[in-house]
Design an enzyme around this catalytic site. Structure first.
Site, mmCIF file in Angstrom:
data_model
loop_
_atom_site.group_PDB
_atom_site.id
_atom_site.type_symbol
_atom_site.label_atom_id
_atom_site.label_comp_id
_atom_site.label_asym_id
_atom_site.label_seq_id
_atom_site.Cartn_x
_atom_site.Cartn_y
_atom_site.Cartn_z
ATOM 1 N N ASP A 139 0.830 -1.203 0.000
ATOM 2 C CA ASP A 139 0.000 0.000 0.000
ATOM 3 C C ASP A 139 0.867 1.257 0.000
ATOM 4 O O ASP A 139 2.006 1.238 0.473
ATOM 5 C CB ASP A 139 -0.889 0.065 1.248
ATOM 6 N N ASP A 161 0.036 -2.802 -4.191
ATOM 7 C CA ASP A 161 -1.267 -3.216 -3.673
ATOM 8 C C ASP A 161 -2.186 -1.997 -3.753
ATOM 9 O O ASP A 161 -2.097 -1.226 -4.707
ATOM 10 C CB ASP A 161 -1.120 -3.746 -2.251
ATOM 11 N N ASP A 165 -5.673 2.223 2.024
ATOM 12 C CA ASP A 165 -6.638 1.311 2.632
ATOM 13 C C ASP A 165 -7.009 1.770 4.032
ATOM 14 O O ASP A 165 -6.133 2.101 4.842
ATOM 15 C CB ASP A 165 -6.086 -0.113 2.689
ATOM 16 N N ARG A 225 -11.846 -0.649 -7.027
ATOM 17 C CA ARG A 225 -11.776 -0.215 -5.630
ATOM 18 C C ARG A 225 -11.643 1.306 -5.501
ATOM 19 O O ARG A 225 -10.643 1.816 -4.998
ATOM 20 C CB ARG A 225 -10.630 -0.904 -4.890
#
Length: 341
Positions: A139, A161, A165, A225
């Protein structure tokens, strides 16, 4: 709202053509952008970061690691792009971290874990080498059990990734005026944001994950996402979705609720989609009557259903027809009133 059916698809196709016509007309002048904190990070005590405390300017990764991890409330000014190496940099509570100019930021993993009262502004984040710890490996920024966080006027780039998040019972986040994009089409994991990362974490996520996303630019090569939501109550308004090679923008997972208002979907084939597994309580998404879609006749619209929450804060909606110009001109690093120059 009624579930989407074939008649709805025809209607949406007609709306798409109308939206394209609207887009071709000169955009009316919009109000000056308001860069004050709005959204869930502003309530229940608010988010002030290091306001009123000492300022520390950092120019190296080691300096940033020390300042970010200090227990002292701080305002941290970041100069240049800092390579954080293979380890995670954890940010302690009560910090405002601001990039100086338009080239400040980090390559590596920034971790907000069990902390609160954090402001990140005018910074670029990337993690193409996939470094970091645990679920956050790869991330740009990971938030676990963090609350009252404001991320504003930041750029999120190439990551192995997700770019950002918000997980493990995190709460009261505002993400505003940010740009999310990728540059490497060969990266098969071009994802922006998880809000809730596992279907099995209802005990810690239910009643949490209140997130506001406004005036963000979901740009080139973001696949999915944007965000993917489980359990949370998420308010999205005035976002500009214009990602090439997009699969789905908003993913609706188990027990998620998304209020989507006055946003602009530019060439997007699937604005939202259910991501719930069979037997789960499906996520819900509700829109207002001011949306722009410029996709063609092969649109793929997910069903909609009313949400049972209302944002507990005041906010101003810009008209959807103006969102593309407003966001393009004002989102991302270097576009806000930041100091020092």
């Amino acid at each position: 709202m009624k579930k989407t059916n074939s008649a709805s698809i025809t209607l949406y196709a007609a709306l798409a053509l109308a939206a394209t016509s609207i887009h071709a007309q000169p955009t009316r002048s919009a109000p000056a952008p308001d860069f004050k904190l709005v959204g869930y990070a502003s309530i229940d005590g608010g988010t002030t970061g290091g306001q009123g405390f000492r300022t520390n300017t950092v120019t190296t990764a080691d300096e940033f690691r020390a300042a970010a991890g200090s227990t002292e409330p701080l305002n941290i000014f970041v100069t240049g792009t800092l390579d954080l190496g293979s380890g995670t940099v954890k940010v302690a509570a009560n910090k405002t971290i601001i990039g100086v100019g338009s080239d400040a930021g980090f390559v590596g993993h920034v971790f907000l874990e069990d902390v609160s009262n954090i402001i990140l502004r005018n910074l670029s984040f990337a993690n193409p080498r996939g470094v970091g710890q645990g679920m956050g490996r790869g991330d740009g920024v990971t938030a676990n059990a963090a609350h009252h966080v404001w991320v504003d006027h930041c750029n999120f780039g190439e990551c192995a990734d997700g770019q950002f998040d918000i997980t493990h019972g995190s709460d009261f986040f505002t993400v505003s005026w940010c740009k999310f994009s990728y540059t490497n089409a060969a990266n098969g994991h071009r994802l922006s944001m998880l809000i809730g990362n596992k279907d099995t974490l209802g005990d810690e996520d239910s009643g949490k994950l209140h997130v506001t996303l406004h005036h963000n630019w979901i740009g080139d090569l973001v696949q999915d996402r944007a965000p993917r939501v489980r359990f949370g109550q998420v308010h999205i308004f005035n976002n500009y979705y214009a990602a090439t090679s997009n699969n789905t923008c908003i993913g609706l997972g188990i027990l998620s609720q998304v209020l989507l208002e006055s946003s602009y979907f530019d060439g997007i084939k699937r604005p939202w989609k259910s991501r719930s597994e069979p037997g789960q309580t499906e996520g819900r998404l509700q829109t207002n009557n001011d949306m722009i879609y410029t996709f063609g006749p092969k649109i793929q619209m997910g069903k909609t259903a009313p949400v049972d929450f209302k944002p507990a804060y005041a906010y101003r909606l810009d008209p959807a027809r103006a969102v593309n110009d407003i966001v393009i001109n004002n989102a991302g690093v270097g576009k806000g009133p930041f100091g020092p120059k």
